[in-house]
Motif scaffolding. Sequence first.
Motif, PDB file in Angstrom:
ATOM      1  N   PRO A  49      50.353  53.120  44.179  1.00 26.25           N
ATOM      2  CA  PRO A  49      49.508  53.514  43.044  1.00 26.25           C
ATOM      3  C   PRO A  49      48.111  53.916  43.517  1.00 26.25           C
ATOM      4  CG  PRO A  49      49.662  51.138  43.150  1.00 26.25           C
ATOM      5  CD  PRO A  49      50.568  51.663  44.223  1.00 26.25           C
ATOM      6  N   ASP A  64      40.668  43.485  43.998  1.00 25.80           N
ATOM      7  CA  ASP A  64      39.844  44.243  43.058  1.00 25.80           C
ATOM      8  C   ASP A  64      38.781  45.025  43.805  1.00 25.80           C
ATOM      9  OD1 ASP A  64      41.175  43.273  40.768  1.00 25.80           O
ATOM     10  OD2 ASP A  64      40.046  41.399  40.903  1.00 25.80           O
ATOM     11  N   THR A 121      46.143  56.528  42.249  1.00 28.68           N
ATOM     12  CA  THR A 121      45.242  56.930  41.171  1.00 28.68           C
ATOM     13  C   THR A 121      45.824  56.526  39.826  1.00 28.68           C
ATOM     14  OG1 THR A 121      46.258  59.096  40.770  1.00 28.68           O
ATOM     15  CG2 THR A 121      44.573  58.972  42.528  1.00 28.68           C
ATOM     16  N   ALA A 122      44.956  56.502  38.821  1.00 31.51           N
ATOM     17  CA  ALA A 122      45.428  56.173  37.474  1.00 31.51           C
ATOM     18  C   ALA A 122      46.451  57.196  36.986  1.00 31.51           C
ATOM     19  CB  ALA A 122      44.243  56.112  36.517  1.00 31.51           C
ATOM     20  N   ARG A 145      42.203  51.967  49.663  1.00 33.48           N
ATOM     21  CA  ARG A 145      42.115  50.999  48.570  1.00 33.48           C
ATOM     22  C   ARG A 145      42.986  51.494  47.424  1.00 33.48           C
ATOM     23  NH1 ARG A 145      36.919  50.951  48.171  1.00 33.48           N
ATOM     24  NH2 ARG A 145      36.794  52.530  46.526  1.00 33.48           N
ATOM     25  N   LEU A 146      44.060  50.770  47.141  1.00 36.57           N
ATOM     26  CA  LEU A 146      44.983  51.133  46.068  1.00 36.57           C
ATOM     27  C   LEU A 146      44.534  50.502  44.761  1.00 36.57           C
ATOM     28  CD1 LEU A 146      48.367  50.476  47.931  1.00 36.57           C
ATOM     29  CD2 LEU A 146      46.943  52.547  47.975  1.00 36.57           C
ATOM     30  N   LEU A 147      45.118  50.950  43.657  1.00 37.10           N
ATOM     31  CA  LEU A 147      44.937  50.231  42.404  1.00 37.10           C
ATOM     32  C   LEU A 147      45.545  48.842  42.553  1.00 37.10           C
ATOM     33  CD1 LEU A 147      45.809  52.904  39.691  1.00 37.10           C
ATOM     34  CD2 LEU A 147      43.581  52.386  40.699  1.00 37.10           C
ATOM     35  N   SER A 148      44.857  47.852  42.039  1.00 40.74           N
ATOM     36  CA  SER A 148      45.348  46.477  42.134  1.00 40.74           C
ATOM     37  C   SER A 148      46.457  46.249  41.106  1.00 40.74           C
ATOM     38  CB  SER A 148      44.213  45.499  41.867  1.00 40.74           C
ATOM     39  OG  SER A 148      43.833  45.541  40.495  1.00 40.74           O
ATOM     40  N   HIS A 168      52.904  46.949  43.772  1.00 36.49           N
ATOM     41  CA  HIS A 168      51.641  47.613  43.460  1.00 36.49           C
ATOM     42  C   HIS A 168      50.845  47.972  44.705  1.00 36.49           C
ATOM     43  CE1 HIS A 168      52.645  44.904  40.090  1.00 36.49           C
ATOM     44  NE2 HIS A 168      52.210  45.882  39.332  1.00 36.49           N
ATOM     45  N   GLN A 178      45.022  46.239  37.671  1.00 33.41           N
ATOM     46  CA  GLN A 178      44.676  47.568  37.180  1.00 33.41           C
ATOM     47  C   GLN A 178      45.913  48.349  36.754  1.00 33.41           C
ATOM     48  OE1 GLN A 178      42.534  48.584  40.710  1.00 33.41           O
ATOM     49  NE2 GLN A 178      40.529  48.194  39.789  1.00 33.41           N
ATOM     50  N   VAL A 179      47.007  48.190  37.492  1.00 35.92           N
ATOM     51  CA  VAL A 179      48.257  48.843  37.095  1.00 35.92           C
ATOM     52  C   VAL A 179      48.771  48.241  35.786  1.00 35.92           C
ATOM     53  CG1 VAL A 179      50.665  49.253  37.726  1.00 35.92           C
ATOM     54  CG2 VAL A 179      48.870  49.485  39.456  1.00 35.92           C
ATOM     55  N   LEU A 208      46.895  49.712  32.887  1.00 31.45           N
ATOM     56  CA  LEU A 208      47.350  51.056  32.547  1.00 31.45           C
ATOM     57  C   LEU A 208      48.672  51.023  31.793  1.00 31.45           C
ATOM     58  CD1 LEU A 208      46.540  52.868  35.914  1.00 31.45           C
ATOM     59  CD2 LEU A 208      45.436  53.325  33.713  1.00 31.45           C
TER      60      LEU A 208
END
Length: 225
Positions: free
Chosen positions: A116, A224, A118-119, A195-198, A219, A201-202, A205
């Motif tokens: 993951p 964070d 990006t959003a 740095r990936l989305l944590s 993930h 954060q996933v 979304l």
Amino acid sequence: MSEAKLREEIARFARSLFERGLTPGSSGNISVRLDDGGWLVTPTNASLGFLDPARISRLDADGRLVGGDAPTKEIPLHAALYETRGSARAIVHLHSTHSVAVSMLPEIDANNVLPPLTAYSVMRVGRTALVPYYRPGDPAVADAIRGLAGRYSAVLLANHGPVVAGDTLEAAVYATEELEETAKLHLLTRGLNPRLLSPAQVRDLVAHFKLEPWPEGEHGHDHDH
């Protein structure tokens, strides 16, 4: 949307994809499922940059050609994804460079090809599966797609390219483009410990946009920022 309008939309999106170098030569194909169960699908050996809307193949609900030119040989691939993804109304298959490159990497997880990053990769693409290499047009690829049981709207065919389903043609095109950009980012940051989305954060979304769940433990880095 009328069939005539859908034909024009297929040609318009296809030309845009071709002109931006997302599928070269006569590679790639697009299909749209119609209300009567039939399909519109791009013809075999046709460049996506130069489609004639009137010559786009028309198949009936049994997959028989009833109008237009002979369809792409990838019909079994499209059929299997429609069969297992009940919400799918359109499918885009490209030979986009970065997605194909990622499909060749030895370390990728076949159940979750891209992390993951990006959003929008989470929102528009979700998890992506890898299907082993099959000869283009091989009916066996349909069994491999069925084996995924509809859990994925985006699939990478190893050494071949992405196949992405959407509830509209526009959604399928945008998701395929997002997949290609995510693959490009992955290659650019590979080995750099990005740095990936944590997981939190996933989860946010998934909850906020009512997305399909992204299983825990898939993930990437749990931190964070």
